[in-house]
Design an enzyme around this catalytic site. Structure first.
Site: not given
Ligand code: FAS
Ligand code: PHB
Length: 401
Positions: A75, A204, A296, A300, A388
């Site tokens: 991704h 998200y 979460p 990580k 990220y």
């Protein structure tokens, strides 16, 4: 009573313990894993889904990444959904080409278990009353009960990879350890289903009904989450109720295109930030969730466990190969610097995306301002993206790599 002798005794056969065992084996260092549950139980836990490149690189080094490269989904970005619209964060463009790989923790664990079995390495499953002894000296031991007898593992070192509720951190004298904890006033209700993902990337969502996350495990298997009250029970949620709530938290077009189906797994996870300092106590080293927990949101948890394991495996290779204690002496300090940066990012992302109770409404306004800023500023989006995809390693581990 049996007595095993090994160089490194590992407590816990989750991803941290299994990955450490695999790396040590490749370095010619004997190790034995003692696990409280059965292998099927460990595999039945549905958890993480996103791997940083450094984690993929480590799985390559461990020789367990064939299926990951065949089935993992690379991704280059994800989307933030707020105010009824989706906004893409282009990870690759913002980080000079870095990306993440979507590949379930269950599959990582399965790959590691199969490699360990193929190498004929010793793993004791269903070990009860695991106890750690004498790790403040040079002859640490583990005892456990199985098949009606007490067994002993004598080792040079113990790696405590037994998670947040494990015996390792609990074995450290109270005065020798300091913990930091923040418990969030909500949980995540997660569902696993054999349905096609609603989008080819993760979404998200910040919504006034609460956070939601659209993730996946493969082109035919999805993982979705909705924020739920801390005291909520999974029994309160039929599949239909879950899908309806998820739709309400998505933009109309995405909600419309959502493909639903029966849940394979449904569970509620609490969210907390937690760090134990230090991570080394004589011949005992804590790694993974035994030493730290992140909410979460930032994906990580599993990746931090992998970076601890990398530092510990390299330090033990240096100890046995060069008779140098430099790596093990720096283990805690080097790990904690990276852990706290991941804790900060996970706390920041969680604070940005979730609905907080008992609020005049100002939190939602501040969140929306930050989201508008994020999607309108390359500098802000770059900061989010580089955290990220995973911050670079530092110190001995990077020097050795
Ligand atoms: P683990 O907890 O995975 O493994 C520890 C092992 O030790 C377990 O097998 C346990 O049975 C064993 N053990 C415990 N006590 C023992 C004892 N006394 N003796 C012997 N063995 C013992 N991370 C993400 O990135 N994304 C997510 O979506 C996500 N969701 C999560 C949901 C839940 C419910 C939980 C608890 C965690 C989630 N995480 C997520 C974080 C998770 O992926 C962890 O970071 C990861 O499992 C860490 O791996 P380990 O450190 O190996 O710990
Ligand atoms: C998951 O797929 O389980 C997942 C993905 C990304 C996250 C958290 C969980 O940030």
């Amino acid at each position: 009573m049996t007595i095993h002798r090994t160089q490194v005794a590992i407590v816990g056969a989750g991803p941290a313990g299994l990955l450490l065992g695999q790396l040590l084996h490749r370095y010619g260092i004997d190790n034995l894993i003692v696990e409280r549950q059965g292998a099927d139980y460990v595999l039945g836990r549905i958890r993480a889904g996103v791997l940083e490149q450094t984690t993929v690189d480590l799985l390559d080094e461990a020789g367990v990444s064939r299926r990951l490269h065949a089935e993992g989904l690379v991704h280059d970005g994800y989307e933030l959904c707020f105010g009824g619209a989706r906004h893409r964060i282009d990870l690759a463009a913002l980080t000079g080409g870095k990306h993440v790989t979507v590949y379930g923790q269950t599959e990582v664990t399965r790959d590691l278990m199969e490699a360990r079995a193929a190498a004929g390495l010793p793993t004791v499953y269903e070990a009860k009353n695991v106890a750690l002894h004498d790790f403040d000296g040079t002859a640490p031991r583990i005892t456990y009960e199985r098949d009606g007898a007490t067994h002993t593992v004598e080792a040079d070192f113990i790696a405590g990879c037994d998670g947040y509720h494990g015996a390792s951190r609990a074995s450290v004298p109270e005065g020798a350890i300091r913990t930091y904890e923040k418990i969030y006033p909500f949980g995540w209700l997660g569902i696993l289903a054999d349905t096609p993902p609603v989008s080819h990337e993760l979404i998200y969502t910040n919504h006034d009904r609460g956070f939601a996350l659209c993730s996946m495990r493969s082109p035919t298997r999805t993982r979705y989450y909705v924020q739920c009250p801390l005291d909520d029970k999974v029994e309160n949620w039929s599949d239909a109720a879950f899908w309806d709530e998820l739709r309400r938290r998505l933009d109309p077009a995405t909600a419309e295109s959502l493909v639903t189906g029966p849940s394979i797994e449904k569970s509620i996870a609490p969210l907390r930030s937690f760090v134990a300092e230090p991570m080394r106590f004589g011949r005992l080293f804590l790694a993974g969730d035994a030493a730290h927990i992140v909410p979460p949101t930032g994906a990580k948890g599993l990746n931090l466990a992998a970076s601890d394991v990398r530092h510990l495996a390299y330090a033990l290779r240096e100890f046995y190969g060069e008779r140098s204690a430099a790596g093990i002496d720096r283990y805690s300090e080097v790990c904690l610097r990276r852990i706290w940066k991941a804790e900060r990012f996970s706390w920041w992302f969680t604070s940005l995306m979730h609905k907080f109770p008992d609020d005049s409404g100002i939190t939602a306004k501040l969140q929306r301002a930050e989201l508008d800023y994020l999607v309108g500023s390359r500098a802000a989006a770059t900061t989010m993206a580089e955290n990220y995809v995973g911050l670079p390693f530092e110190g001995a581990a990077a020097a050795v790599a």
